[in-house]
Design a protein around this motif. Sequence first.
Motif, PDB file in Angstrom:
ATOM      1  N   PHE A  59       0.668  -1.100  -0.055  1.00 21.97           N
ATOM      2  CA  PHE A  59      -0.094  -0.112   0.016  1.00 21.97           C
ATOM      3  C   PHE A  59       0.755   1.261  -0.146  1.00 21.97           C
ATOM      4  O   PHE A  59       0.574   2.137  -0.757  1.00 21.97           O
ATOM      5  CB  PHE A  59      -0.963  -0.034   1.088  1.00 21.97           C
ATOM      6  CG  PHE A  59      -1.747   0.980   1.368  1.00 21.97           C
ATOM      7  CD1 PHE A  59      -3.028   1.204   0.360  1.00 21.97           C
ATOM      8  CD2 PHE A  59      -1.561   2.142   2.245  1.00 21.97           C
ATOM      9  CE1 PHE A  59      -3.746   2.508   0.448  1.00 21.97           C
ATOM     10  CE2 PHE A  59      -2.259   3.315   2.388  1.00 21.97           C
ATOM     11  CZ  PHE A  59      -3.214   3.401   1.450  1.00 21.97           C
ATOM     12  N   PHE A  60       1.782   1.205   0.868  1.00 21.89           N
ATOM     13  CA  PHE A  60       2.919   2.340   1.185  1.00 21.89           C
ATOM     14  C   PHE A  60       3.745   2.656  -0.234  1.00 21.89           C
ATOM     15  O   PHE A  60       3.837   3.532  -1.004  1.00 21.89           O
ATOM     16  CB  PHE A  60       3.786   2.491   2.167  1.00 21.89           C
ATOM     17  CG  PHE A  60       2.890   2.681   3.465  1.00 21.89           C
ATOM     18  CD1 PHE A  60       1.622   3.379   3.353  1.00 21.89           C
ATOM     19  CD2 PHE A  60       3.408   2.077   4.870  1.00 21.89           C
ATOM     20  CE1 PHE A  60       0.911   3.627   4.784  1.00 21.89           C
ATOM     21  CE2 PHE A  60       2.816   2.503   6.104  1.00 21.89           C
ATOM     22  CZ  PHE A  60       1.412   3.229   5.931  1.00 21.89           C
ATOM     23  N   ILE A  61       4.321   1.541  -0.663  1.00 21.89           N
ATOM     24  CA  ILE A  61       5.155   1.511  -1.973  1.00 21.89           C
ATOM     25  C   ILE A  61       4.431   1.731  -3.182  1.00 21.89           C
ATOM     26  O   ILE A  61       4.842   2.941  -3.918  1.00 21.89           O
ATOM     27  CB  ILE A  61       5.738  -0.100  -2.163  1.00 21.89           C
ATOM     28  CG1 ILE A  61       6.800  -0.202  -1.095  1.00 21.89           C
ATOM     29  CG2 ILE A  61       6.542   0.092  -3.355  1.00 21.89           C
ATOM     30  CD1 ILE A  61       7.607  -1.463  -1.053  1.00 21.89           C
ATOM     31  N   TYR A  62       3.459   1.476  -3.518  1.00 20.35           N
ATOM     32  CA  TYR A  62       2.699   1.569  -4.941  1.00 20.35           C
ATOM     33  C   TYR A  62       1.414   2.381  -4.859  1.00 20.35           C
ATOM     34  O   TYR A  62       1.260   3.291  -5.702  1.00 20.35           O
ATOM     35  CB  TYR A  62       2.390   0.057  -5.348  1.00 20.35           C
ATOM     36  CG  TYR A  62       3.677  -0.688  -5.666  1.00 20.35           C
ATOM     37  CD1 TYR A  62       4.550  -0.150  -6.462  1.00 20.35           C
ATOM     38  CD2 TYR A  62       4.119  -1.856  -4.716  1.00 20.35           C
ATOM     39  CE1 TYR A  62       5.756  -1.024  -6.735  1.00 20.35           C
ATOM     40  CE2 TYR A  62       5.160  -2.570  -5.027  1.00 20.35           C
ATOM     41  CZ  TYR A  62       6.078  -2.134  -6.004  1.00 20.35           C
ATOM     42  OH  TYR A  62       7.399  -2.659  -6.191  1.00 20.35           O
ATOM     43  N   VAL A  63       0.571   2.141  -3.900  1.00 20.66           N
ATOM     44  CA  VAL A  63      -0.692   3.108  -3.987  1.00 20.66           C
ATOM     45  C   VAL A  63      -0.461   4.441  -3.331  1.00 20.66           C
ATOM     46  O   VAL A  63      -0.619   5.263  -4.078  1.00 20.66           O
ATOM     47  CB  VAL A  63      -1.708   2.352  -2.929  1.00 20.66           C
ATOM     48  CG1 VAL A  63      -2.912   3.320  -2.519  1.00 20.66           C
ATOM     49  CG2 VAL A  63      -2.064   0.918  -3.193  1.00 20.66           C
ATOM     50  N   LEU A  64       0.508   4.604  -2.406  1.00 15.25           N
ATOM     51  CA  LEU A  64       0.791   6.271  -2.112  1.00 15.25           C
ATOM     52  C   LEU A  64       1.986   6.551  -2.728  1.00 15.25           C
ATOM     53  O   LEU A  64       2.562   7.867  -2.658  1.00 15.25           O
ATOM     54  CB  LEU A  64       1.072   6.212  -0.598  1.00 15.25           C
ATOM     55  CG  LEU A  64      -0.179   5.774   0.540  1.00 15.25           C
ATOM     56  CD1 LEU A  64       0.228   5.999   1.806  1.00 15.25           C
ATOM     57  CD2 LEU A  64      -1.341   6.709   0.169  1.00 15.25           C
ATOM     58  N   GLY A  84       8.412   3.789   1.922  1.00 16.96           N
ATOM     59  CA  GLY A  84       7.046   3.171   2.278  1.00 16.96           C
ATOM     60  C   GLY A  84       7.385   1.616   2.898  1.00 16.96           C
ATOM     61  O   GLY A  84       6.773   1.231   3.851  1.00 16.96           O
ATOM     62  N   ALA A  85       8.376   1.057   2.281  1.00 15.99           N
ATOM     63  CA  ALA A  85       8.727  -0.445   2.948  1.00 15.99           C
ATOM     64  C   ALA A  85       9.147  -0.073   4.433  1.00 15.99           C
ATOM     65  O   ALA A  85       8.908  -0.957   5.377  1.00 15.99           O
ATOM     66  CB  ALA A  85       9.956  -1.032   2.077  1.00 15.99           C
ATOM     67  N   GLY A  86      10.091   0.699   4.488  1.00 14.78           N
ATOM     68  CA  GLY A  86      10.633   1.188   5.833  1.00 14.78           C
ATOM     69  C   GLY A  86       9.803   1.737   6.742  1.00 14.78           C
ATOM     70  O   GLY A  86       9.637   0.892   7.880  1.00 14.78           O
TER      71      GLY A  86
END
Length: 450
Positions: free
Chosen positions: A177-182, A188-190
Amino acid sequence: MNNLTKGSISKSILLLAVPMIGTSFMQFANNIIDMFWVGKLGSQAVSAVGVSGFYTHLIWAISSIITVGTSIRVSHALGAENRNEAKVIAMNAVKSTWALSLLFTVLMFIGKPWLGSFFNLSVEGGFDEYFVWMALGLVFTQTTNVLASVSMSHGDSKTPFRFRSIGIGINLVLTPFFIYVLGMGINGAGLATFLSQLIVALLFYGYKHRDYLGDLKAKLNREVLIPIVKLGVSPSVQRIIFSLASIAIGKIVAEWGQEAIAAQKVGHQLEAMTFMTIGGLSGAMMSFSGQNFGAKQYGRIKEAYRVTLRMALVFGVLMTLLLYTQSEPLMRLFVQDQKTVEIGMRYLQIVGLSQVFMIIEMLTTSLINGLGETKLPARVNILILLSRIPLALFLARPDMLGIDGVWWTIFISTFFRGLVISIIYQKTMRSLESNQYSDFQVEKEKALAN
């Protein structure tokens, strides 16, 4: 408390180990899925995560001076049926872990500018972004680690399983969600990892601190901490040397390019199926041997070792077959770069041959540590681990085996660790049984005299 000094040995080991193995498999799944998402960002992102792992594992190794010593001391206290002493030990361990974690967080921020450059990582690769989240989450991972070790000493592996499962589930959802959606990329992975670490630590502390720690208002007790450190220092030094050797090996690998670093990272994560699963059995073995040592039930320790080793070796053989025969499809699950795939295939094929010897070393060392005999296994492992560096430098020369020489170095050192630790186990158990017989004779003579 789950009393491990009575009842069926195999049942006790399985009840303790299965939740730990379940946690390990979930953590493995989490790492693999993380690698799947991060891998889509490219080899540079995979390298950034891998190098961050070198440094965080070094800090975990240093902190294990508290967690390992605490686990052994708490197990011995519970085996001797002294619950109050176990709480005092655990409380001192948690407080000292907090202080140590905060110190390392500060050092990580100070050293960040040159830690990535040591491995020739570019700023664009995302190392700085990911490493910041690892530094911020350190106190939470260490809190979870020390409370989990105390829980295991109580014979309770279900609580760590439940809470870590929640954290893994959160990370699995938040990472993509963090990596690709946001659109946050490696940052985002961290962040996803940090939030999962925070939640698990809060759950663990809020639920179990009263049962395990007693009065947290009490001051740190030097007389309690010193025995913890004495027991933990040898295994901790071993882990530190392992981490430093891994960094040195990583530096050698880095000379072959970022594809080699990425290949090692992916290969190491796949190999984690073995050492994370056996880590569950090893944790159970240490708690079991610790409690039974406190209760002087040495026969149960030997039988538990036989039962556990048989189960583990079957798994080790299966893992060797999997890594050797399916090396290419396994690598292509995570990376598509042909050079990275080829290097990673050789890693899996060569290091895959060492799985059985790694299992023997892990289980046997954990048993001996549970007895409080931590120095000799650590010294042996340290010497063999240090030998990896000159051997890797020699075998990795272009006129020798190239990058494959690094993988053969890992195999050779793992083989000798398993062999030598097995010899130490045999001598240690003979010594224990001899002392038990002497104690019996003394008691018998006292009874006759009375």
